[in-house]
Design a protein around this motif. Sequence first.
Motif, PDB file in Angstrom:
ATOM      1  N   THR A  57       9.246   3.489   0.371  1.00 10.49           N
ATOM      2  CA  THR A  57       9.573   2.278  -0.382  1.00 10.49           C
ATOM      3  C   THR A  57      10.478   1.359   0.431  1.00 10.49           C
ATOM      4  O   THR A  57      10.270   0.140   0.489  1.00 10.49           O
ATOM      5  N   ARG A  58      11.467   1.931   1.083  1.00  5.21           N
ATOM      6  CA  ARG A  58      12.407   1.119   1.862  1.00  5.21           C
ATOM      7  C   ARG A  58      11.737   0.522   3.089  1.00  5.21           C
ATOM      8  O   ARG A  58      12.046  -0.616   3.470  1.00  5.21           O
ATOM      9  N   THR A  97       0.808  -1.217   0.000  1.00  5.39           N
ATOM     10  CA  THR A  97       0.000   0.000   0.000  1.00  5.39           C
ATOM     11  C   THR A  97       0.844   1.270   0.000  1.00  5.39           C
ATOM     12  O   THR A  97       0.299   2.368  -0.098  1.00  5.39           O
ATOM     13  N   GLY A  98       2.194   1.141   0.095  1.00  8.19           N
ATOM     14  CA  GLY A  98       3.046   2.317   0.043  1.00  8.19           C
ATOM     15  C   GLY A  98       2.815   3.191  -1.177  1.00  8.19           C
ATOM     16  O   GLY A  98       2.559   4.398  -1.054  1.00  8.19           O
ATOM     17  N   ASP A 103      12.927  -0.559  -4.419  1.00  8.34           N
ATOM     18  CA  ASP A 103      14.152   0.219  -4.575  1.00  8.34           C
ATOM     19  C   ASP A 103      15.310  -0.759  -4.384  1.00  8.34           C
ATOM     20  O   ASP A 103      16.002  -0.761  -3.367  1.00  8.34           O
ATOM     21  N   LEU A 104      15.505  -1.621  -5.385  1.00  6.26           N
ATOM     22  CA  LEU A 104      16.478  -2.704  -5.268  1.00  6.26           C
ATOM     23  C   LEU A 104      17.906  -2.232  -4.997  1.00  6.26           C
ATOM     24  O   LEU A 104      18.661  -2.941  -4.315  1.00  6.26           O
ATOM     25  N   PRO A 105      18.316  -1.047  -5.489  1.00  7.56           N
ATOM     26  CA  PRO A 105      19.674  -0.583  -5.134  1.00  7.56           C
ATOM     27  C   PRO A 105      19.893  -0.434  -3.632  1.00  7.56           C
ATOM     28  O   PRO A 105      21.044  -0.419  -3.181  1.00  7.56           O
ATOM     29  N   ALA A 106      18.816  -0.340  -2.858  1.00  6.98           N
ATOM     30  CA  ALA A 106      18.972  -0.248  -1.399  1.00  6.98           C
ATOM     31  C   ALA A 106      19.681  -1.467  -0.845  1.00  6.98           C
ATOM     32  O   ALA A 106      20.429  -1.371   0.146  1.00  6.98           O
ATOM     33  N   ILE A 110      14.987   3.468  12.354  1.00  7.72           N
ATOM     34  CA  ILE A 110      16.273   3.011  11.822  1.00  7.72           C
ATOM     35  C   ILE A 110      16.287   3.086  10.299  1.00  7.72           C
ATOM     36  O   ILE A 110      17.300   3.468   9.696  1.00  7.72           O
ATOM     37  N   ILE A 111      15.168   2.736   9.663  1.00  8.18           N
ATOM     38  CA  ILE A 111      15.100   2.851   8.199  1.00  8.18           C
ATOM     39  C   ILE A 111      15.280   4.301   7.773  1.00  8.18           C
ATOM     40  O   ILE A 111      15.935   4.593   6.766  1.00  8.18           O
TER      41      ILE A 111
END
Length: 469
Positions: free
Chosen positions: A406-407, A138-139, A272-275, A392-393
């Motif tokens: 997203t993260r 739902t983000g 956000d796969l680069p994360a 923390i995120i």
Amino acid sequence: MGRPETDEPRRSGSTVSARDPSVDDEKEVGLPAESIKSSQAAEDDSDPVPAAAAELEPVTTKAHSVNHVDSIPNGGLIAWLQVLGSFFIFFNSWGIINTFGSYQTFYETELLRSSTPSAISWIGSLQAFLLMLVGALTGPVYDAGYFRELLIGGSFLVVLGQMMLSLCKEYWQVLLAQAFCIGAGTGALFVPSVAILSTYFTTKIASATGLAASGSSLGGVIYPIVFHRLQPQIGFGWTTRVIGFIILATLFIPNTVMKVRVLPAQRRALLDLPAFKEIPYTLFVAGAFIGFMGLYMPFFYIQLYAIRGGITDTNLAFYLLPILNSASIFGRIVPNFVADKVGPFNVIVPCAIISGILCFCLIPIPSVAALIVLCVLFGFFSGSFVSLPPKIIVVLSLRNRGKIGTRLGMCFAVVSVGMLIGAPIGGVILDAHGFTSVWVFGGVLMVTGGIIMGLSRGFKVGWSLAVKG
């Protein structure tokens, strides 16, 4: 379903002035020329625009964003009303999840006696899994401006599922109502309630999140007591309906007071796969996954453990879960205030390891008093598991504040799998080897999760214990 016209800000690419190059993709709407002065007087969280500048550039105002830290209010009536609304969303999302231990015991001894502990625990695990997974999905819906629809829809599903649960007689009926319907509803509510706080608070974000997250513990205190006290008197059906009416009344508050302050200029991607190329983020997600696998062993099985082990009678055993959750209220608030001073990593890592050690300590419990003390301690130290990860995120995403939602969603999606499989595995272990193995399983997972979170801290801020992190 149309976009809301009054409750959420509109996007307007032409009315926002140039931004700092470091700013990502989120900003507030620019104001029409004739309303600049009045809006500045009405909104305490806006940056002042000199009158002369307003006359020379009537179609622009200073851009606002979660990346523009100075524009975030960090307080005020509207901001704290969001905390109040989030408190009651936690009350009716994580609070319901934290209540399942009472249902687990009741189902095993009464309603679903023919089902195994592992099969019954799938109901609570699916509920928690959907809270996390649907929340992650739902983000982008929240980013698109449908916060109000998520709030109303989630509230409807939770109340509907609770009312349908009151009519259930079979396992599959309980699974549909309690696991799928309530789980999906809480998922629609949860992540937006966390994301909205980061747009109202920066330096006080851990404290605000901790106060909001304490609602989950209070729900975990009130709902089991209501269930235990009313069920023998009015039966399972009407007890469940009473809880449904409490849910309806308390969800009315966030539906009334919560309001989106800022929307992204563009919809975020679901991933956000680069994360995951960032070692601190990947390690923290892995640690949270492992830790949450073991976290709910005491929540699901502590009452059954006390009854089957002859440590206490049935009446007192039902109060162990409210005791655990009441201590968790302080475990969500106090560590978050400390985290604002010393850093969230420096709080969650020792809390996770201590929680695992306390799980081991359940093995040789000799008396009721010792069991109650352990419930209080475990509730307090485990409280940080729910309240600190969002903070923390944020810390791990300071250079990508526009991607925090997203993260968060990706982290919760991974964690949801751990929550899904943890308690059912515990049920299988219980059937095969008994409670001692269950507590070892949970303790090892939480200690391991804490150690991996500690590695994340080291890669993020360094290995010195004196560094805020």
